[in-house]
Design a protein around this motif. Structure first.
Motif, PDB file in Angstrom:
ATOM      1  N   LEU A  19      84.400  44.754  60.994  1.00 21.17           N
ATOM      2  CA  LEU A  19      84.728  46.055  60.421  1.00 21.17           C
ATOM      3  C   LEU A  19      83.466  46.842  60.117  1.00 21.17           C
ATOM      4  CD1 LEU A  19      86.967  47.937  59.500  1.00 21.17           C
ATOM      5  CD2 LEU A  19      86.911  46.824  57.250  1.00 21.17           C
ATOM      6  N   ASN A  20      82.445  46.185  59.621  1.00 20.85           N
ATOM      7  CA  ASN A  20      81.186  46.852  59.322  1.00 20.85           C
ATOM      8  C   ASN A  20      80.598  47.497  60.572  1.00 20.85           C
ATOM      9  OD1 ASN A  20      78.887  47.122  57.191  1.00 20.85           O
ATOM     10  ND2 ASN A  20      77.850  46.403  59.042  1.00 20.85           N
ATOM     11  N   GLU A  21      80.602  46.776  61.683  1.00 20.29           N
ATOM     12  CA  GLU A  21      80.049  47.300  62.933  1.00 20.29           C
ATOM     13  C   GLU A  21      80.891  48.458  63.449  1.00 20.29           C
ATOM     14  OE1 GLU A  21      77.269  47.629  65.937  1.00 20.29           O
ATOM     15  OE2 GLU A  21      77.245  46.462  64.057  1.00 20.29           O
ATOM     16  N   PHE A  22      82.204  48.351  63.322  1.00 16.44           N
ATOM     17  CA  PHE A  22      83.087  49.417  63.776  1.00 16.44           C
ATOM     18  C   PHE A  22      82.840  50.712  62.999  1.00 16.44           C
ATOM     19  CE2 PHE A  22      86.942  51.926  63.321  1.00 16.44           C
ATOM     20  CZ  PHE A  22      87.270  52.154  64.642  1.00 16.44           C
ATOM     21  N   ILE A  23      82.754  50.626  61.675  1.00 13.86           N
ATOM     22  CA  ILE A  23      82.529  51.829  60.866  1.00 13.86           C
ATOM     23  C   ILE A  23      81.145  52.410  61.148  1.00 13.86           C
ATOM     24  CG2 ILE A  23      82.373  52.748  58.522  1.00 13.86           C
ATOM     25  CD1 ILE A  23      84.317  50.549  57.657  1.00 13.86           C
ATOM     26  N   LYS A  24      80.155  51.552  61.288  1.00 15.10           N
ATOM     27  CA  LYS A  24      78.801  51.991  61.585  1.00 15.10           C
ATOM     28  C   LYS A  24      78.778  52.865  62.830  1.00 15.10           C
ATOM     29  CE  LYS A  24      74.206  50.146  62.706  1.00 15.10           C
ATOM     30  NZ  LYS A  24      73.431  48.883  62.895  1.00 15.10           N
ATOM     31  N   GLU A  25      79.558  52.496  63.835  1.00 16.34           N
ATOM     32  CA  GLU A  25      79.555  53.214  65.112  1.00 16.34           C
ATOM     33  C   GLU A  25      80.509  54.401  65.128  1.00 16.34           C
ATOM     34  OE1 GLU A  25      80.423  50.412  68.176  1.00 16.34           O
ATOM     35  OE2 GLU A  25      78.563  49.258  67.877  1.00 16.34           O
ATOM     36  N   ASN A  26      81.513  54.410  64.242  1.00 20.16           N
ATOM     37  CA  ASN A  26      82.587  55.397  64.392  1.00 20.16           C
ATOM     38  C   ASN A  26      82.908  56.195  63.135  1.00 20.16           C
ATOM     39  OD1 ASN A  26      83.652  54.689  67.227  1.00 20.16           O
ATOM     40  ND2 ASN A  26      83.639  52.689  66.200  1.00 20.16           N
ATOM     41  N   ASP A  61     103.129  48.811  63.746  1.00 18.45           N
ATOM     42  CA  ASP A  61     102.083  49.463  62.955  1.00 18.45           C
ATOM     43  C   ASP A  61     102.583  49.565  61.516  1.00 18.45           C
ATOM     44  OD1 ASP A  61     104.011  51.391  63.405  1.00 18.45           O
ATOM     45  OD2 ASP A  61     102.624  52.998  63.937  1.00 18.45           O
ATOM     46  N   THR A  62     101.752  50.102  60.627  1.00 20.05           N
ATOM     47  CA  THR A  62     101.993  49.899  59.202  1.00 20.05           C
ATOM     48  C   THR A  62     102.948  50.881  58.545  1.00 20.05           C
ATOM     49  OG1 THR A  62     100.097  51.268  58.614  1.00 20.05           O
ATOM     50  CG2 THR A  62      99.718  48.902  58.876  1.00 20.05           C
ATOM     51  N   TYR A  63     103.014  52.144  59.026  1.00 15.40           N
ATOM     52  CA  TYR A  63     103.771  53.181  58.328  1.00 15.40           C
ATOM     53  C   TYR A  63     103.208  53.367  56.922  1.00 15.40           C
ATOM     54  CZ  TYR A  63     107.794  55.992  56.816  1.00 15.40           C
ATOM     55  OH  TYR A  63     108.604  57.004  56.343  1.00 15.40           O
ATOM     56  N   TRP A  64     102.025  53.904  56.825  1.00 10.60           N
ATOM     57  CA  TRP A  64     101.119  54.168  55.693  1.00 10.60           C
ATOM     58  C   TRP A  64     100.295  52.926  55.397  1.00 10.60           C
ATOM     59  CZ3 TRP A  64     101.552  51.038  51.443  1.00 10.60           C
ATOM     60  CH2 TRP A  64     102.789  50.481  51.163  1.00 10.60           C
ATOM     61  N   TRP A  65      99.101  53.166  54.814  1.00 10.48           N
ATOM     62  CA  TRP A  65      98.238  52.043  54.441  1.00 10.48           C
ATOM     63  C   TRP A  65      97.216  52.494  53.415  1.00 10.48           C
ATOM     64  CZ3 TRP A  65     100.049  47.597  54.780  1.00 10.48           C
ATOM     65  CH2 TRP A  65      99.241  46.449  54.633  1.00 10.48           C
ATOM     66  N   THR A  66      96.231  51.626  53.128  1.00 12.35           N
ATOM     67  CA  THR A  66      95.185  51.945  52.168  1.00 12.35           C
ATOM     68  C   THR A  66      94.381  53.149  52.652  1.00 12.35           C
ATOM     69  OG1 THR A  66      95.052  49.601  51.617  1.00 12.35           O
ATOM     70  CG2 THR A  66      93.220  50.994  50.903  1.00 12.35           C
ATOM     71  N   GLU A  67      93.986  54.008  51.723  1.00 18.26           N
ATOM     72  CA  GLU A  67      93.341  55.267  52.088  1.00 18.26           C
ATOM     73  C   GLU A  67      92.011  55.058  52.820  1.00 18.26           C
ATOM     74  OE1 GLU A  67      94.456  54.518  49.158  1.00 18.26           O
ATOM     75  OE2 GLU A  67      95.752  56.095  48.355  1.00 18.26           O
ATOM     76  N   ARG A  68      91.770  55.925  53.796  1.00 20.09           N
ATOM     77  CA  ARG A  68      90.516  55.909  54.566  1.00 20.09           C
ATOM     78  C   ARG A  68      89.311  56.004  53.658  1.00 20.09           C
ATOM     79  NH1 ARG A  68      89.670  61.462  57.280  1.00 20.09           N
ATOM     80  NH2 ARG A  68      89.336  61.920  55.077  1.00 20.09           N
ATOM     81  N   ASP A  69      89.370  56.872  52.654  1.00 21.69           N
ATOM     82  CA  ASP A  69      88.197  57.109  51.815  1.00 21.69           C
ATOM     83  C   ASP A  69      87.793  55.858  51.033  1.00 21.69           C
ATOM     84  OD1 ASP A  69      88.171  59.654  52.792  1.00 21.69           O
ATOM     85  OD2 ASP A  69      89.022  60.593  51.006  1.00 21.69           O
ATOM     86  N   LYS A  70      88.754  55.005  50.710  1.00 22.54           N
ATOM     87  CA  LYS A  70      88.425  53.749  50.034  1.00 22.54           C
ATOM     88  C   LYS A  70      87.627  52.847  50.966  1.00 22.54           C
ATOM     89  CE  LYS A  70      92.162  53.493  46.636  1.00 22.54           C
ATOM     90  NZ  LYS A  70      93.298  52.695  46.130  1.00 22.54           N
ATOM     91  N   MET A  71      88.010  52.840  52.239  1.00 22.76           N
ATOM     92  CA  MET A  71      87.291  52.028  53.209  1.00 22.76           C
ATOM     93  C   MET A  71      85.874  52.554  53.413  1.00 22.76           C
ATOM     94  SD  MET A  71      88.266  51.179  57.202  1.00 22.76           S
ATOM     95  CE  MET A  71      87.686  52.789  57.815  1.00 22.76           C
ATOM     96  N   LEU A  72      85.750  53.862  53.593  1.00 17.52           N
ATOM     97  CA  LEU A  72      84.432  54.434  53.853  1.00 17.52           C
ATOM     98  C   LEU A  72      83.522  54.347  52.627  1.00 17.52           C
ATOM     99  CD1 LEU A  72      85.365  57.553  56.018  1.00 17.52           C
ATOM    100  CD2 LEU A  72      84.685  55.262  56.762  1.00 17.52           C
ATOM    101  N   LYS A  73      84.085  54.520  51.430  1.00 20.91           N
ATOM    102  CA  LYS A  73      83.278  54.390  50.214  1.00 20.91           C
ATOM    103  C   LYS A  73      82.776  52.957  50.051  1.00 20.91           C
ATOM    104  CE  LYS A  73      83.372  55.123  45.205  1.00 20.91           C
ATOM    105  NZ  LYS A  73      84.185  55.556  44.032  1.00 20.91           N
ATOM    106  N   SER A  74      83.636  51.991  50.334  1.00 21.27           N
ATOM    107  CA  SER A  74      83.222  50.585  50.242  1.00 21.27           C
ATOM    108  C   SER A  74      82.109  50.298  51.233  1.00 21.27           C
ATOM    109  CB  SER A  74      84.422  49.669  50.519  1.00 21.27           C
ATOM    110  OG  SER A  74      85.385  49.784  49.508  1.00 21.27           O
TER     111      SER A  74
END
Length: 272
Positions: A19-26, A61-74
Protein backbone atom coordinates in the motif's frame (compact mmCIF):
# COMPACT_ATOMS: atom_id res chain seq x y z
CA UNK A 1 -1.72 -13.31 14.11
CA UNK A 2 -3.48 -14.56 17.27
CA UNK A 3 -5.90 -11.88 18.38
CA UNK A 4 -6.02 -11.37 22.14
CA UNK A 5 -8.11 -8.18 21.97
CA UNK A 6 -11.02 -9.73 20.05
CA UNK A 7 -10.72 -7.21 17.21
CA UNK A 8 -10.55 -7.84 13.49
CA UNK A 9 -7.06 -8.52 12.13
CA UNK A 10 -5.04 -7.60 9.07
CA UNK A 11 -1.62 -8.85 8.01
CA UNK A 12 0.14 -5.50 8.29
CA UNK A 13 3.59 -6.91 7.47
CA UNK A 14 2.33 -8.16 4.12
CA UNK A 15 0.05 -5.32 3.01
CA UNK A 16 1.71 -2.19 4.42
CA UNK A 17 4.68 -2.18 1.97
CA UNK A 18 2.34 -2.82 -0.99
CA UNK A 19 0.00 0.00 0.00
CA UNK A 20 2.84 2.38 0.79
CA UNK A 21 4.36 1.89 -2.67
CA UNK A 22 0.99 2.28 -4.37
CA UNK A 23 0.22 5.60 -2.64
CA UNK A 24 3.75 6.85 -3.27
CA UNK A 25 3.25 6.35 -7.01
CA UNK A 26 -0.41 7.36 -7.30
CA UNK A 27 -1.25 9.95 -4.63
CA UNK A 28 -1.81 12.82 -7.05
CA UNK A 29 -3.85 10.67 -9.40
CA UNK A 30 -5.92 9.54 -6.41
CA UNK A 31 -6.75 13.13 -5.48
CA UNK A 32 -7.46 14.24 -9.05
CA UNK A 33 -9.75 11.29 -9.78
CA UNK A 34 -12.24 12.31 -7.09
CA UNK A 35 -12.43 8.78 -5.70
CA UNK A 36 -13.61 9.27 -2.08
CA UNK A 37 -12.46 6.08 -0.33
CA UNK A 38 -9.27 4.37 0.66
CA UNK A 39 -8.38 1.04 -0.90
CA UNK A 40 -10.05 -2.02 0.57
CA UNK A 41 -7.51 -4.47 2.01
CA UNK A 42 -8.58 -8.06 2.92
CA UNK A 43 -8.78 -8.84 6.63
CA UNK A 44 -10.04 -11.45 9.07
CA UNK A 45 -12.44 -11.56 11.96
CA UNK A 46 -10.92 -12.31 15.40
CA UNK A 47 -11.11 -16.13 15.48
CA UNK A 48 -9.76 -16.81 11.98
CA UNK A 49 -6.34 -18.03 13.09
CA UNK A 50 -7.74 -20.70 15.40
CA UNK A 51 -10.54 -21.79 13.04
CA UNK A 52 -10.93 -25.49 12.23
CA UNK A 53 -11.41 -24.51 8.60
CA UNK A 54 -10.01 -21.20 7.38
CA UNK A 55 -12.35 -19.64 4.82
CA UNK A 56 -12.23 -16.28 3.04
CA UNK A 57 -15.45 -14.94 1.54
CA UNK A 58 -14.91 -12.57 -1.37
CA UNK A 59 -17.50 -10.15 -2.77
CA UNK A 60 -17.47 -7.79 -5.74
CA UNK A 61 -16.82 -4.39 -4.14
CA UNK A 62 -17.51 -2.63 -0.87
CA UNK A 63 -20.39 -0.16 -1.42
CA UNK A 64 -18.70 2.61 0.68
CA UNK A 65 -15.53 2.30 2.75
CA UNK A 66 -13.05 4.16 4.95
CA UNK A 67 -12.44 7.72 3.76
CA UNK A 68 -9.61 8.42 1.30
CA UNK A 69 -8.31 11.29 3.41
CA UNK A 70 -7.72 8.97 6.38
CA UNK A 71 -5.57 6.77 4.18
CA UNK A 72 -3.59 9.65 2.71
CA UNK A 73 -3.12 11.35 6.09
CA UNK A 74 -1.81 8.10 7.58
CA UNK A 75 0.60 7.82 4.66
CA UNK A 76 1.83 11.41 5.03
CA UNK A 77 2.39 10.90 8.77
CA UNK A 78 4.33 7.70 8.19
CA UNK A 79 1.62 5.82 10.11
CA UNK A 80 -0.03 3.76 7.41
CA UNK A 81 -0.73 1.08 10.01
CA UNK A 82 -3.42 3.43 11.36
CA UNK A 83 -5.29 3.24 8.07
CA UNK A 84 -4.91 -0.51 7.94
CA UNK A 85 -6.57 -0.66 11.36
CA UNK A 86 -9.34 1.69 10.20
CA UNK A 87 -9.81 -0.57 7.15
CA UNK A 88 -10.89 -3.44 9.44
CA UNK A 89 -13.59 -1.47 11.27
CA UNK A 90 -16.54 -1.00 8.86
CA UNK A 91 -17.70 -4.64 9.05
CA UNK A 92 -17.45 -7.12 11.90
CA UNK A 93 -19.77 -9.89 13.11
CA UNK A 94 -22.08 -7.63 15.13
CA UNK A 95 -22.38 -5.08 12.31
CA UNK A 96 -23.01 -7.79 9.72
CA UNK A 97 -25.86 -9.19 11.80
CA UNK A 98 -27.33 -5.80 12.73
CA UNK A 99 -27.13 -4.23 9.25
CA UNK A 100 -28.08 -7.18 7.05
CA UNK A 101 -29.66 -9.86 9.25
CA UNK A 102 -31.68 -12.29 7.09
CA UNK A 103 -31.81 -9.97 4.06
CA UNK A 104 -32.43 -12.35 1.15
CA UNK A 105 -30.17 -10.59 -1.36
CA UNK A 106 -27.37 -9.59 0.99
CA UNK A 107 -23.78 -10.78 0.67
CA UNK A 108 -23.33 -10.77 4.44
CA UNK A 109 -26.57 -12.54 5.24
CA UNK A 110 -25.59 -15.37 2.90
CA UNK A 111 -21.98 -15.52 4.06
CA UNK A 112 -23.10 -15.81 7.67
CA UNK A 113 -25.63 -18.54 6.86
CA UNK A 114 -23.16 -20.43 4.69
CA UNK A 115 -20.38 -20.31 7.25
CA UNK A 116 -22.66 -21.45 10.05
CA UNK A 117 -23.92 -24.31 7.87
CA UNK A 118 -20.37 -25.41 7.05
CA UNK A 119 -19.46 -25.42 10.73
CA UNK A 120 -22.71 -26.68 12.31
CA UNK A 121 -24.64 -28.38 9.44
CA UNK A 122 -27.63 -26.22 10.38
CA UNK A 123 -29.36 -23.31 8.66
CA UNK A 124 -29.67 -20.57 11.26
CA UNK A 125 -32.11 -17.70 11.65
CA UNK A 126 -29.64 -14.84 11.93
CA UNK A 127 -32.04 -12.77 13.99
CA UNK A 128 -31.92 -15.38 16.75
CA UNK A 129 -28.47 -16.92 17.07
CA UNK A 130 -26.56 -17.92 20.16
CA UNK A 131 -23.30 -16.47 21.41
CA UNK A 132 -21.57 -19.69 20.35
CA UNK A 133 -22.73 -19.06 16.77
CA UNK A 134 -21.27 -15.58 16.90
CA UNK A 135 -17.95 -17.10 17.92
CA UNK A 136 -18.13 -19.31 14.83
CA UNK A 137 -18.82 -16.29 12.61
CA UNK A 138 -15.71 -14.62 14.04
CA UNK A 139 -13.68 -17.20 12.06
CA UNK A 140 -14.49 -15.48 8.75
CA UNK A 141 -11.97 -13.85 6.40
CA UNK A 142 -13.28 -11.02 4.20
CA UNK A 143 -12.10 -9.94 0.75
CA UNK A 144 -13.32 -8.32 -2.47
CA UNK A 145 -12.50 -8.83 -6.13
CA UNK A 146 -12.22 -5.04 -6.50
CA UNK A 147 -10.27 -2.98 -3.94
CA UNK A 148 -12.03 0.09 -5.37
CA UNK A 149 -15.77 0.46 -5.81
CA UNK A 150 -16.96 0.06 -9.38
CA UNK A 151 -18.10 3.28 -11.02
CA UNK A 152 -21.66 1.99 -11.27
CA UNK A 153 -21.66 1.41 -7.50
CA UNK A 154 -20.52 4.97 -6.85
CA UNK A 155 -22.98 6.60 -9.23
CA UNK A 156 -25.99 4.27 -9.34
CA UNK A 157 -26.04 2.70 -5.89
CA UNK A 158 -24.58 5.55 -3.84
CA UNK A 159 -26.15 8.29 -5.94
CA UNK A 160 -22.94 10.28 -6.34
CA UNK A 161 -23.09 12.65 -9.37
CA UNK A 162 -20.79 11.75 -12.26
CA UNK A 163 -19.37 15.27 -12.27
CA UNK A 164 -17.74 14.51 -8.90
CA UNK A 165 -15.19 12.41 -10.77
CA UNK A 166 -12.63 12.78 -13.51
CA UNK A 167 -13.65 9.57 -15.30
CA UNK A 168 -10.43 9.22 -17.25
CA UNK A 169 -8.30 9.51 -14.13
CA UNK A 170 -10.69 7.31 -12.15
CA UNK A 171 -10.36 4.58 -14.77
CA UNK A 172 -6.58 4.92 -14.72
CA UNK A 173 -6.48 4.76 -10.92
CA UNK A 174 -8.64 1.66 -11.03
CA UNK A 175 -6.28 0.00 -13.51
CA UNK A 176 -3.28 0.79 -11.30
CA UNK A 177 -5.08 -0.52 -8.20
CA UNK A 178 -5.65 -3.90 -9.91
CA UNK A 179 -2.36 -4.98 -8.38
CA UNK A 180 -4.41 -5.59 -5.21
CA UNK A 181 -7.23 -7.44 -7.00
CA UNK A 182 -5.74 -10.90 -6.97
CA UNK A 183 -6.44 -13.96 -4.86
CA UNK A 184 -2.71 -14.57 -4.49
CA UNK A 185 -2.53 -11.78 -1.86
CA UNK A 186 -5.13 -13.49 0.31
CA UNK A 187 -3.37 -16.84 -0.10
CA UNK A 188 0.08 -15.48 0.74
CA UNK A 189 -1.08 -13.31 3.63
CA UNK A 190 -3.62 -15.61 5.28
CA UNK A 191 -3.18 -19.17 3.89
CA UNK A 192 -6.88 -20.07 3.81
CA UNK A 193 -8.20 -23.56 3.14
CA UNK A 194 -10.93 -22.10 0.92
CA UNK A 195 -11.71 -18.86 -0.86
CA UNK A 196 -15.42 -18.52 -1.69
CA UNK A 197 -16.12 -15.92 -4.37
CA UNK A 198 -19.65 -14.55 -4.73
CA UNK A 199 -19.96 -12.43 -7.86
CA UNK A 200 -22.22 -11.75 -10.84
CA UNK A 201 -19.83 -13.04 -13.51
CA UNK A 202 -19.69 -16.74 -14.31
CA UNK A 203 -16.42 -18.04 -12.96
CA UNK A 204 -13.35 -16.46 -11.39
CA UNK A 205 -10.52 -17.02 -13.87
CA UNK A 206 -9.60 -13.33 -14.04
CA UNK A 207 -8.98 -13.24 -10.27
CA UNK A 208 -6.65 -16.24 -10.04
CA UNK A 209 -3.30 -14.98 -11.36
CA UNK A 210 -0.25 -16.04 -9.41
CA UNK A 211 -0.90 -19.76 -9.09
CA UNK A 212 -1.72 -22.48 -11.60
CA UNK A 213 -5.42 -22.96 -10.88
CA UNK A 214 -7.35 -25.49 -12.95
CA UNK A 215 -11.11 -25.29 -13.49
CA UNK A 216 -12.83 -28.50 -12.45
CA UNK A 217 -15.28 -29.16 -15.25
CA UNK A 218 -16.97 -32.10 -13.50
CA UNK A 219 -18.01 -29.85 -10.60
CA UNK A 220 -19.34 -26.97 -12.70
CA UNK A 221 -23.01 -25.98 -12.56
CA UNK A 222 -24.01 -22.99 -14.68
CA UNK A 223 -24.56 -19.90 -12.50
CA UNK A 224 -24.46 -22.08 -9.36
CA UNK A 225 -20.89 -23.20 -8.71
CA UNK A 226 -17.39 -23.50 -10.14
CA UNK A 227 -14.35 -25.03 -8.48
CA UNK A 228 -10.66 -24.30 -9.09
CA UNK A 229 -7.83 -26.39 -7.67
CA UNK A 230 -4.07 -25.94 -7.74
CA UNK A 231 -1.13 -28.29 -7.29
CA UNK A 232 0.94 -25.37 -5.99
CA UNK A 233 -1.10 -24.32 -2.94
CA UNK A 234 -3.63 -25.99 -0.65
CA UNK A 235 -6.22 -23.23 -1.04
CA UNK A 236 -9.31 -24.32 -2.97
CA UNK A 237 -11.38 -21.75 -4.85
CA UNK A 238 -15.18 -22.02 -4.99
CA UNK A 239 -17.16 -19.55 -7.08
CA UNK A 240 -20.91 -18.88 -6.99
CA UNK A 241 -23.33 -16.14 -7.99
CA UNK A 242 -23.92 -13.08 -5.86
CA UNK A 243 -26.79 -13.78 -3.41
CA UNK A 244 -28.89 -11.05 -5.01
CA UNK A 245 -28.94 -13.20 -8.14
CA UNK A 246 -30.28 -16.34 -6.43
CA UNK A 247 -33.93 -15.41 -6.91
CA UNK A 248 -33.41 -15.12 -10.67
CA UNK A 249 -31.96 -18.64 -10.66
CA UNK A 250 -34.95 -20.11 -8.83
CA UNK A 251 -32.84 -20.49 -5.69
CA UNK A 252 -32.77 -19.00 -2.19
CA UNK A 253 -30.14 -18.47 0.48
CA UNK A 254 -30.98 -21.60 2.44
CA UNK A 255 -30.80 -23.98 -0.53
CA UNK A 256 -27.61 -22.36 -1.79
CA UNK A 257 -26.00 -22.50 1.65
CA UNK A 258 -26.66 -26.24 1.71
CA UNK A 259 -25.37 -26.76 -1.84
CA UNK A 260 -22.17 -24.77 -1.43
CA UNK A 261 -21.67 -25.87 2.14
CA UNK A 262 -21.90 -29.55 1.22
CA UNK A 263 -19.57 -28.95 -1.75
CA UNK A 264 -16.95 -27.32 0.49
CA UNK A 265 -17.22 -30.06 3.11
CA UNK A 266 -16.87 -32.71 0.41
CA UNK A 267 -13.81 -31.00 -1.08
CA UNK A 268 -12.28 -30.68 2.35
CA UNK A 269 -12.91 -34.33 3.21
CA UNK A 270 -11.42 -35.51 -0.09
CA UNK A 271 -8.22 -33.59 0.68
CA UNK A 272 -7.73 -35.18 4.10
Amino acid sequence: MENISGKNLLNENYFKPLLNEFIKENKQLYLESGYPYGLFIPYTFPNYEKAQLKIFYVGRDTYWWTERDKMLKSYENGELENYLTENTLPVDVDKSLKNWGNNAGSFWSFVNKLHLYIRTKEIKNLNHIEDCDKEVLKEIGYGNINCMELTQTLIKNEGRPAEDFDMGKLDLLRKKSKVFDNVSHIIKAYKPDFVVILNWDNGADYYLDGFNYIWQESLFEESIQAVYLSNEVKTKIVWSSHPNRFKFLGENQENMARKLGNLILSLNNSAE
